[in-house]
Enzyme design. Sequence first.
Site, short mmCIF file in Angstrom:
data_model
loop_
_atom_site.label_atom_id
_atom_site.label_comp_id
_atom_site.label_asym_id
_atom_site.label_seq_id
_atom_site.Cartn_x
_atom_site.Cartn_y
_atom_site.Cartn_z
N ASN A 31 36.63 6.54 12.06
CA ASN A 31 35.76 7.54 12.69
C ASN A 31 36.38 7.91 14.03
OD1 ASN A 31 33.73 9.01 13.88
ND2 ASN A 31 32.26 7.32 13.99
N TRP A 32 36.98 9.09 14.07
CA TRP A 32 37.70 9.49 15.29
C TRP A 32 36.76 9.90 16.41
CZ3 TRP A 32 42.50 12.96 13.76
CH2 TRP A 32 43.32 12.26 12.86
N LYS A 33 35.49 10.11 16.09
CA LYS A 33 34.50 10.59 17.07
C LYS A 33 35.02 11.87 17.73
CE LYS A 33 32.80 5.91 17.36
NZ LYS A 33 32.16 4.85 18.12
N HIS A 119 24.85 7.57 12.34
CA HIS A 119 25.59 6.77 13.31
C HIS A 119 24.72 6.54 14.55
CE1 HIS A 119 28.66 5.48 16.14
NE2 HIS A 119 29.43 5.22 15.09
N GLU A 121 25.38 6.67 17.58
CA GLU A 121 25.57 7.68 18.63
C GLU A 121 24.76 8.95 18.31
OE1 GLU A 121 29.84 7.60 18.51
OE2 GLU A 121 29.78 5.56 19.30
N GLU A 191 26.65 -1.45 11.67
CA GLU A 191 27.31 -1.32 12.97
C GLU A 191 26.34 -1.77 14.07
OE1 GLU A 191 30.73 1.67 12.90
OE2 GLU A 191 28.94 2.84 13.26
N GLY A 197 32.38 -0.01 20.55
CA GLY A 197 33.13 0.41 21.73
C GLY A 197 33.07 -0.56 22.89
N SER A 237 34.01 -2.59 17.24
CA SER A 237 35.15 -3.26 17.85
C SER A 237 36.00 -4.02 16.83
CB SER A 237 34.68 -4.19 18.98
OG SER A 237 34.06 -3.43 20.00
N GLY A 258 36.29 2.71 14.86
CA GLY A 258 36.28 3.77 15.87
C GLY A 258 37.61 3.81 16.61
N GLY A 259 37.61 3.25 17.84
CA GLY A 259 38.78 3.31 18.71
C GLY A 259 40.10 2.94 18.03
P1 13P Z 1 34.58 1.04 17.73
O1 13P Z 1 35.47 0.55 16.60
O2 13P Z 1 35.31 1.87 18.72
O3 13P Z 1 33.78 -0.06 18.31
O4 13P Z 1 33.52 2.05 17.05
C1 13P Z 1 32.88 1.68 15.89
C2 13P Z 1 32.17 2.86 15.36
O5 13P Z 1 31.23 3.35 15.98
C3 13P Z 1 32.64 3.43 14.11
O6 13P Z 1 31.74 4.37 13.61
#
Ligand code: 13P
Length: 274
Positions: A31-33, A119, A121, A191, A197, A237, A258-259
């Site tokens: 997930n590149w956000k 998600h 977010e 999650e 993050g 993470s 994510g990251g």
């Molecule tokens: P991180 O891997 O950056 O913690 O993010 C997880 C995430 O929200 C994937 O959707």
Amino acid sequence: MQIGNCLFAHLLICQFCYPMSTSRKKIAAGNWKMNTTLPEAQELFEAIVRMLPDVSHSTSVVVAPPYPFIPVASKLFRNQNNLFMAAQNCSSEEMGAFTGEVSAEMLRSLAVQYVILGHSERRKYFNETGDVIYRKLALSLKYSLRPICCVGESLKQREAGEQKDVVREQLEETAFMFDARQVGKIVIAYEPVWAIGTGKTATPEQAQDMHAHIRTLLTDRYGKEAAEGISILYGGSCNSRNAAELFKCKDIDGGLIGGASLKAEEFIAIAQSL
Ligand code: 13P
């Protein structure tokens, strides 16, 4: 004319190749956000395609870039059997006067196969409620997209020992609204909000405990066979150093990253741990 025909044939084939299976899939989803510019996205897509042969064919690698870059990736991803395109969201409305929205049908017409929904977010910054997420799930399923339905508790809820009830309630108002046939097309992603993050990954024990809880809820509602066929991903993470320990757990079928998905080597290393 030829290009048009070719694209039509591609879409037609995709219409019938729902990435469904009876035994559950191992999935590494990135997930590149809201990250990358077009040149950066292009470079990342190309690197992922280049490194894909290093990943087992039985692992599905799913990439969720920002909306505008989906058509760029679609061209590169064509003919890659275990590489799938995802969107990070879709509208809860089907079509019409909803400025700025992107519909499930539009995504389908771009040969997108998965869509991340619910998600944390989206829940936090865009006030998405269970009802909104449910409507998005229904539209995604209508247009043959495979939803990745996210659930997870906040730090406060975990500290109060409420995490299992929170996740059950989130599932009850989203994925569990569907019948067994439809729920079989949904991927669930656990999650924990406190792990997203933050660099604070859930321990394999914490993650497995919640995944087993989710599998039990699925079994109670849909029966063992259906529950065993549903992939449950861990997100928060997750990186190439902790992925293998997490993915060893019985009920963890992959990761929503994510990251760490913004670096091709790191993302592919995670996919290799499956
Ligand atoms: P991180 O891997 O950056 O913690 O993010 C997880 C995430 O929200 C994937 O959707």
